[in-house]
Enzyme design. Sequence first.
Site, mmCIF file in Angstrom:
data_model
loop_
_atom_site.group_PDB
_atom_site.id
_atom_site.type_symbol
_atom_site.label_atom_id
_atom_site.label_comp_id
_atom_site.label_asym_id
_atom_site.label_seq_id
_atom_site.Cartn_x
_atom_site.Cartn_y
_atom_site.Cartn_z
ATOM 1 N N ARG A 1 0.812 -1.239 0.000
ATOM 2 C CA ARG A 1 0.000 0.000 0.000
ATOM 3 C C ARG A 1 0.834 1.273 0.000
ATOM 4 O O ARG A 1 0.349 2.335 0.368
ATOM 5 C CB ARG A 1 -1.002 0.012 1.155
ATOM 6 N N LYS B 1 1.851 11.251 -11.589
ATOM 7 C CA LYS B 1 0.964 10.357 -12.346
ATOM 8 C C LYS B 1 1.739 9.091 -12.638
ATOM 9 O O LYS B 1 2.827 9.137 -13.225
ATOM 10 C CB LYS B 1 0.534 11.001 -13.663
ATOM 11 N N GLU C 1 6.728 17.717 -25.550
ATOM 12 C CA GLU C 1 6.156 18.118 -24.254
ATOM 13 C C GLU C 1 6.692 19.496 -23.834
ATOM 14 O O GLU C 1 5.993 20.261 -23.171
ATOM 15 C CB GLU C 1 6.457 17.063 -23.179
ATOM 16 N N LYS D 1 5.492 22.765 -15.144
ATOM 17 C CA LYS D 1 4.800 21.551 -14.674
ATOM 18 C C LYS D 1 4.520 21.653 -13.181
ATOM 19 O O LYS D 1 3.411 21.349 -12.713
ATOM 20 C CB LYS D 1 5.649 20.313 -14.980
ATOM 21 N N GLU E 1 -5.972 16.772 -10.760
ATOM 22 C CA GLU E 1 -6.612 17.046 -12.049
ATOM 23 C C GLU E 1 -8.120 17.233 -11.960
ATOM 24 O O GLU E 1 -8.890 16.581 -12.665
ATOM 25 C CB GLU E 1 -6.272 15.934 -13.061
ATOM 26 N N ARG F 1 -4.983 21.114 -14.356
ATOM 27 C CA ARG F 1 -3.976 20.092 -14.732
ATOM 28 C C ARG F 1 -4.340 19.397 -16.047
ATOM 29 O O ARG F 1 -3.461 18.946 -16.780
ATOM 30 C CB ARG F 1 -3.799 19.062 -13.606
ATOM 31 N N ASN G 1 -2.747 17.973 -20.893
ATOM 32 C CA ASN G 1 -3.089 16.925 -21.851
ATOM 33 C C ASN G 1 -3.381 17.456 -23.239
ATOM 34 O O ASN G 1 -3.984 16.755 -24.063
ATOM 35 C CB ASN G 1 -4.305 16.145 -21.354
ATOM 36 N N HIS H 1 -3.153 15.152 -26.214
ATOM 37 C CA HIS H 1 -2.981 13.782 -25.724
ATOM 38 C C HIS H 1 -4.160 12.866 -26.066
ATOM 39 O O HIS H 1 -3.966 11.654 -26.185
ATOM 40 C CB HIS H 1 -2.762 13.786 -24.206
ATOM 41 N N HIS I 1 -2.998 9.713 -27.646
ATOM 42 C CA HIS I 1 -3.206 8.383 -27.060
ATOM 43 C C HIS I 1 -3.933 7.469 -28.043
ATOM 44 O O HIS I 1 -3.668 6.265 -28.108
ATOM 45 C CB HIS I 1 -4.010 8.501 -25.758
ATOM 46 N N HIS J 1 5.561 8.342 -27.695
ATOM 47 C CA HIS J 1 4.541 9.158 -27.038
ATOM 48 C C HIS J 1 4.638 10.625 -27.492
ATOM 49 O O HIS J 1 3.639 11.246 -27.859
ATOM 50 C CB HIS J 1 4.707 9.057 -25.512
HETATM 51 P P1 NAD Z 1 10.715 5.489 -22.650
HETATM 52 O O1 NAD Z 1 10.697 5.400 -21.199
HETATM 53 O O2 NAD Z 1 10.230 4.315 -23.451
HETATM 54 O O3 NAD Z 1 12.198 5.828 -23.121
HETATM 55 C C1 NAD Z 1 12.451 5.970 -24.486
HETATM 56 C C2 NAD Z 1 13.655 5.128 -24.944
HETATM 57 O O4 NAD Z 1 14.836 5.787 -24.541
HETATM 58 C C3 NAD Z 1 13.708 3.748 -24.344
HETATM 59 O O5 NAD Z 1 14.176 2.849 -25.324
HETATM 60 C C4 NAD Z 1 14.736 3.888 -23.236
HETATM 61 O O6 NAD Z 1 15.371 2.696 -22.909
HETATM 62 C C5 NAD Z 1 15.690 4.882 -23.854
HETATM 63 N N1 NAD Z 1 16.473 5.667 -22.927
HETATM 64 C C6 NAD Z 1 16.053 6.233 -21.790
HETATM 65 N N2 NAD Z 1 17.013 7.015 -21.267
HETATM 66 C C7 NAD Z 1 18.072 6.922 -22.094
HETATM 67 C C8 NAD Z 1 19.377 7.478 -22.087
HETATM 68 N N3 NAD Z 1 19.756 8.357 -21.173
HETATM 69 N N4 NAD Z 1 20.226 7.128 -23.064
HETATM 70 C C9 NAD Z 1 19.840 6.258 -24.031
HETATM 71 N N5 NAD Z 1 18.612 5.726 -24.119
HETATM 72 C C10 NAD Z 1 17.751 6.045 -23.144
HETATM 73 O O7 NAD Z 1 9.866 6.735 -23.196
HETATM 74 P P2 NAD Z 1 9.711 8.234 -22.675
HETATM 75 O O8 NAD Z 1 9.515 9.048 -23.881
HETATM 76 O O9 NAD Z 1 10.760 8.594 -21.714
HETATM 77 O O10 NAD Z 1 8.356 8.175 -21.857
HETATM 78 C C11 NAD Z 1 7.132 7.868 -22.488
HETATM 79 C C12 NAD Z 1 6.183 7.335 -21.453
HETATM 80 O O11 NAD Z 1 5.950 8.343 -20.464
HETATM 81 C C13 NAD Z 1 4.834 6.965 -21.997
HETATM 82 O O12 NAD Z 1 4.443 5.725 -21.479
HETATM 83 C C14 NAD Z 1 3.918 8.063 -21.495
HETATM 84 O O13 NAD Z 1 2.595 7.624 -21.318
HETATM 85 C C15 NAD Z 1 4.557 8.431 -20.194
HETATM 86 N N6 NAD Z 1 4.266 9.793 -19.737
HETATM 87 C C16 NAD Z 1 3.872 9.944 -18.461
HETATM 88 C C17 NAD Z 1 3.625 11.205 -17.969
HETATM 89 C C18 NAD Z 1 3.260 11.371 -16.510
HETATM 90 O O14 NAD Z 1 2.873 12.480 -16.134
HETATM 91 N N7 NAD Z 1 3.398 10.362 -15.706
HETATM 92 C C19 NAD Z 1 3.788 12.320 -18.782
HETATM 93 C C20 NAD Z 1 4.193 12.136 -20.091
HETATM 94 C C21 NAD Z 1 4.446 10.848 -20.561
HETATM 95 N N1 GLY Z 2 1.446 14.593 -18.215
HETATM 96 C C1 GLY Z 2 0.201 15.129 -17.774
HETATM 97 C C2 GLY Z 2 0.125 15.347 -16.311
HETATM 98 O O1 GLY Z 2 1.062 15.103 -15.587
HETATM 99 O O2 GLY Z 2 -0.894 15.767 -15.840
#
Ligand code: NAD
Ligand code: GLY
Length: 360
Positions: free
Chosen positions: A118, A140, A182, A224, A234, A238, A242, A245, A249, A262
């Site tokens: 938890r 998130k 972003e 942010k 949200e 917030r 999006n 998005h 998505h 993404h």
């Molecule tokens: P990712 O985590 O898949 O990373 C992208 C690629 O880069 C991967 O192959 C990874 O192994 C590689 N990589 C990472 N760091 C590296 C480095 N320093 N050197 C070399 N390679 C590296 O993708 P992302 O774009 O980082 O994140 C996308 C994800 O984030 C999606 O699932 C999306 O839904 C989520 N997201 C979440 C939020 C949130 O608020 N929580 C906001 C935006 C996106």
């Molecule tokens: N990436 C959208 C949020 O954090 O609300």
Amino acid sequence: MKTLQVELEGRSYPIYIGESIYCNLSLLKDFIQSKQVLILTNELLADLYLDALVKQLSEYQVASCILPDGEQFKNLTILNQIFDVLLSERFSRNATLIALGGGVIGDMGGFAAACYQRGISFIQIPTTLLAQVDSSVGGKTGVNHALGKNMIGAFYQPKCVLIDTKVLATLEDRQFSAGLAEVIKYGLIRDLEFFEWLEGNMDALMARNPDVLAEAIERSCKNKAEVVNADEFESGVRATLNLGHTFGHAIETGMGYGKYLHGEAVAIGCCQAADLSYRLGYLTDRDVERIERLLVRANLPITPPKELDAERFIELMAVDKKNIDGDIRLILLKKIGEALLPMPVARSLLEQTLNNYGRN
Ligand code: NAD
Ligand code: GLY
């Protein structure tokens, strides 16, 4: 090193931004509550960055969980691998999970930390530009479902975010560009000055000029943090984060997770949202072109995949966390630098955008 603060009363935390700080023990140790530390990362990042971090944490009982790399593995089945390690290592409630990776690892690590017994502490060490400017901040967390992106998750804040700009040196150009989507989003939704700064500095940013890059990351995190401070769960503003998005998505889910990054899907979605904002009389055609120009300079795609027609888009967009009672609600732009809160849009108008924008 710069420090920003997310202000959420009992859940406040710092965001450290600097060079070569990702395994700085003096920064990390304040946020590690007991001897037990789990480092969550993926196969690619383990080869690059895991050993140095483990070495720094030699005074702790460190376990690692190395997941396969990719958006297609951000699901409940793979999430279980994290619980397998936590349980087999007999980790207790005061253990700390460190998420070392991009948004996929950060979202999964945060969700695992929220669920395990938890809730255990977690620390974000984001390694992609996208994770450094967006996903590591704000709490998130979650995983995808075959029927919808990020549909299973929790709000769960980290104890700190450690942004090391040096690790971006190994990031592929395509991933770097995805992060810029972003960054540009913040300019579009709430910071005209930043948008203009990006127009002036995009070439330097694409050349990864260290000072320009650090400023872009800091200004993004500041935006942010301000939004999250105002609306952690949200219920209002917030949702403007999006922008693009809901379209994005739909592209990620409809094309299969991992086909479009993404950030790429968000870039296309921002253009579709801009087109719709133009059709509603908020933006001018020149505004739309200006947005497209900046995204193209960041080497991002701006036209939707031809495989998804309007009908399929709408079907996919019906699965979205902003929707209420089955109505699709979208973030649109009142102008560049100001987003509107989620609003329903007439189906005929949405179809005009989906049928016409980028379809020639
Ligand atoms: P990712 O985590 O898949 O990373 C992208 C690629 O880069 C991967 O192959 C990874 O192994 C590689 N990589 C990472 N760091 C590296 C480095 N320093 N050197 C070399 N390679 C590296 O993708 P992302 O774009 O980082 O994140 C996308 C994800 O984030 C999606 O699932 C999306 O839904 C989520 N997201 C979440 C939020 C949130 O608020 N929580 C906001 C935006 C996106
Ligand atoms: N990436 C959208 C949020 O954090 O609300």
